[in-house]
Design a protein around this motif. Sequence first.
Motif, short mmCIF file in Angstrom:
data_model
loop_
_atom_site.label_atom_id
_atom_site.label_comp_id
_atom_site.label_asym_id
_atom_site.label_seq_id
_atom_site.Cartn_x
_atom_site.Cartn_y
_atom_site.Cartn_z
N LEU A 53 0.83 -1.21 0.00
CA LEU A 53 0.00 0.00 0.00
C LEU A 53 0.86 1.26 0.00
O LEU A 53 0.61 2.20 -0.76
N LEU A 54 1.88 1.28 0.85
CA LEU A 54 2.76 2.45 0.90
C LEU A 54 3.54 2.58 -0.40
O LEU A 54 3.66 3.67 -0.96
N LEU A 55 4.07 1.47 -0.89
CA LEU A 55 4.82 1.50 -2.16
C LEU A 55 3.94 2.08 -3.27
O LEU A 55 4.36 2.98 -3.99
N ASN A 56 2.73 1.57 -3.39
CA ASN A 56 1.83 2.05 -4.44
C ASN A 56 1.45 3.51 -4.24
O ASN A 56 1.35 4.27 -5.21
N LEU A 57 1.25 3.92 -3.01
CA LEU A 57 0.93 5.31 -2.73
C LEU A 57 2.08 6.22 -3.15
O LEU A 57 1.87 7.24 -3.82
N ILE A 58 3.29 5.86 -2.78
CA ILE A 58 4.45 6.69 -3.13
C ILE A 58 4.64 6.74 -4.64
O ILE A 58 4.91 7.80 -5.21
N LEU A 59 4.48 5.61 -5.32
CA LEU A 59 4.61 5.60 -6.78
C LEU A 59 3.52 6.47 -7.43
O LEU A 59 3.79 7.21 -8.38
N ALA A 60 2.31 6.42 -6.89
CA ALA A 60 1.22 7.23 -7.44
C ALA A 60 1.47 8.72 -7.19
O ALA A 60 1.26 9.55 -8.08
N VAL A 61 1.94 9.07 -5.99
CA VAL A 61 2.23 10.47 -5.68
C VAL A 61 3.38 10.97 -6.55
O VAL A 61 3.35 12.10 -7.05
N LYS A 62 4.36 10.12 -6.77
CA LYS A 62 5.48 10.49 -7.64
C LYS A 62 4.97 10.81 -9.05
O LYS A 62 5.32 11.83 -9.63
N ASP A 63 4.14 9.92 -9.59
CA ASP A 63 3.60 10.15 -10.93
C ASP A 63 2.73 11.41 -10.97
O ASP A 63 2.80 12.20 -11.89
N TYR A 64 1.90 11.57 -9.94
CA TYR A 64 1.03 12.74 -9.87
C TYR A 64 1.87 14.02 -9.87
O TYR A 64 1.60 14.95 -10.63
N CYS A 65 2.87 14.09 -9.01
CA CYS A 65 3.70 15.30 -8.91
C CYS A 65 4.48 15.54 -10.19
O CYS A 65 4.64 16.68 -10.63
N SER A 66 4.96 14.46 -10.81
CA SER A 66 5.68 14.60 -12.08
C SER A 66 4.77 15.22 -13.15
O SER A 66 5.18 16.14 -13.87
N GLU A 67 3.55 14.70 -13.24
CA GLU A 67 2.60 15.23 -14.22
C GLU A 67 2.19 16.66 -13.88
O GLU A 67 2.07 17.51 -14.77
N LEU A 68 1.98 16.94 -12.61
CA LEU A 68 1.61 18.28 -12.18
C LEU A 68 2.70 19.29 -12.56
O LEU A 68 2.41 20.35 -13.12
N ILE A 69 3.93 18.97 -12.28
CA ILE A 69 5.05 19.86 -12.61
C ILE A 69 5.14 20.05 -14.12
O ILE A 69 5.32 21.18 -14.60
N CYS A 70 4.98 18.98 -14.86
CA CYS A 70 5.01 19.06 -16.33
C CYS A 70 3.89 19.97 -16.83
O CYS A 70 4.13 20.83 -17.69
N PHE A 123 7.25 11.32 5.65
CA PHE A 123 8.07 10.22 5.15
C PHE A 123 8.02 10.14 3.63
O PHE A 123 9.05 10.01 2.97
N MET A 124 6.85 10.24 3.07
CA MET A 124 6.68 10.15 1.63
C MET A 124 7.47 11.25 0.92
O MET A 124 8.12 11.01 -0.10
N THR A 125 7.43 12.44 1.48
CA THR A 125 8.17 13.56 0.89
C THR A 125 9.66 13.27 0.89
O THR A 125 10.36 13.54 -0.08
N ARG A 126 10.16 12.70 1.98
CA ARG A 126 11.58 12.36 2.06
C ARG A 126 11.96 11.30 1.04
O ARG A 126 13.03 11.37 0.43
N VAL A 127 11.11 10.31 0.85
CA VAL A 127 11.40 9.24 -0.10
C VAL A 127 11.47 9.80 -1.52
O VAL A 127 12.32 9.40 -2.31
N LEU A 128 10.61 10.74 -1.84
CA LEU A 128 10.53 11.27 -3.20
C LEU A 128 11.57 12.34 -3.51
O LEU A 128 11.72 12.73 -4.66
N LYS A 129 12.27 12.81 -2.51
CA LYS A 129 13.18 13.95 -2.70
C LYS A 129 14.17 13.76 -3.85
O LYS A 129 14.41 14.69 -4.62
N THR A 130 14.72 12.58 -4.01
CA THR A 130 15.73 12.38 -5.05
C THR A 130 15.14 12.19 -6.45
O THR A 130 15.88 12.13 -7.42
N GLU A 141 6.94 19.43 -2.28
CA GLU A 141 6.75 19.72 -0.85
C GLU A 141 5.49 20.56 -0.63
O GLU A 141 4.73 20.29 0.30
N GLU A 142 5.30 21.53 -1.47
CA GLU A 142 4.12 22.39 -1.35
C GLU A 142 2.84 21.57 -1.54
O GLU A 142 1.89 21.70 -0.78
N GLU A 143 2.84 20.70 -2.53
CA GLU A 143 1.65 19.89 -2.82
C GLU A 143 1.35 18.91 -1.69
O GLU A 143 0.20 18.76 -1.29
N THR A 144 2.37 18.26 -1.16
CA THR A 144 2.14 17.27 -0.10
C THR A 144 1.93 17.92 1.27
O THR A 144 1.21 17.38 2.09
#
Length: 150
Positions: A53-70, A123-130, A141-144
């Motif tokens: 569940l956490l893995l999928n959440l982080i992957l989804a947030v990563k994709d969401y933020c990537s698309e949002l920034i784009c 935690f999720m924000t820290r994982v996605l930082k790189t 960071e602003e979005e989360t």
Amino acid sequence: MESSPYSLGQNERAISEMKERIKKCFKELQKEKEEEGFVVIPPKFFYFVSSDLLLNLILAVKDYCSELICLEKKHESLKAEAKVRGLNPPKVLPNEKERVVVQAKKFTNNQQEQNFFETLIYFMTRVLKTDFATEDFLRVEEETSTYAGW
């Protein structure tokens, strides 16, 4: 790893790397808690951190933020182009963030749940930082952080 709806479409290497990053960030979080004492890690989070569940959440947030920034970069580009051409700037569809926040607040009805979700967001924000360039990560960071104020 058992197949989960989100990770099915992901590259196995990317999933493996994200799992390792989750483990590493959780060890760092535990170390912070021991050394500084201000970090709260709710008991349920210890189980959640190793779940799909956490893995999928982080992957989804990563994709969401990537698309949002784009999309935001494309919007800025279109605004600049409209200005040069003397046109009205394009309108962006309303953000559903507020609706999501209102819905999420319904689930955080006690301090223990609030601590869990605040820890999750931190935690999720820290994982996605790189995964993002520094200037783009500020937007992540602003979005989360919108959700961290519960």
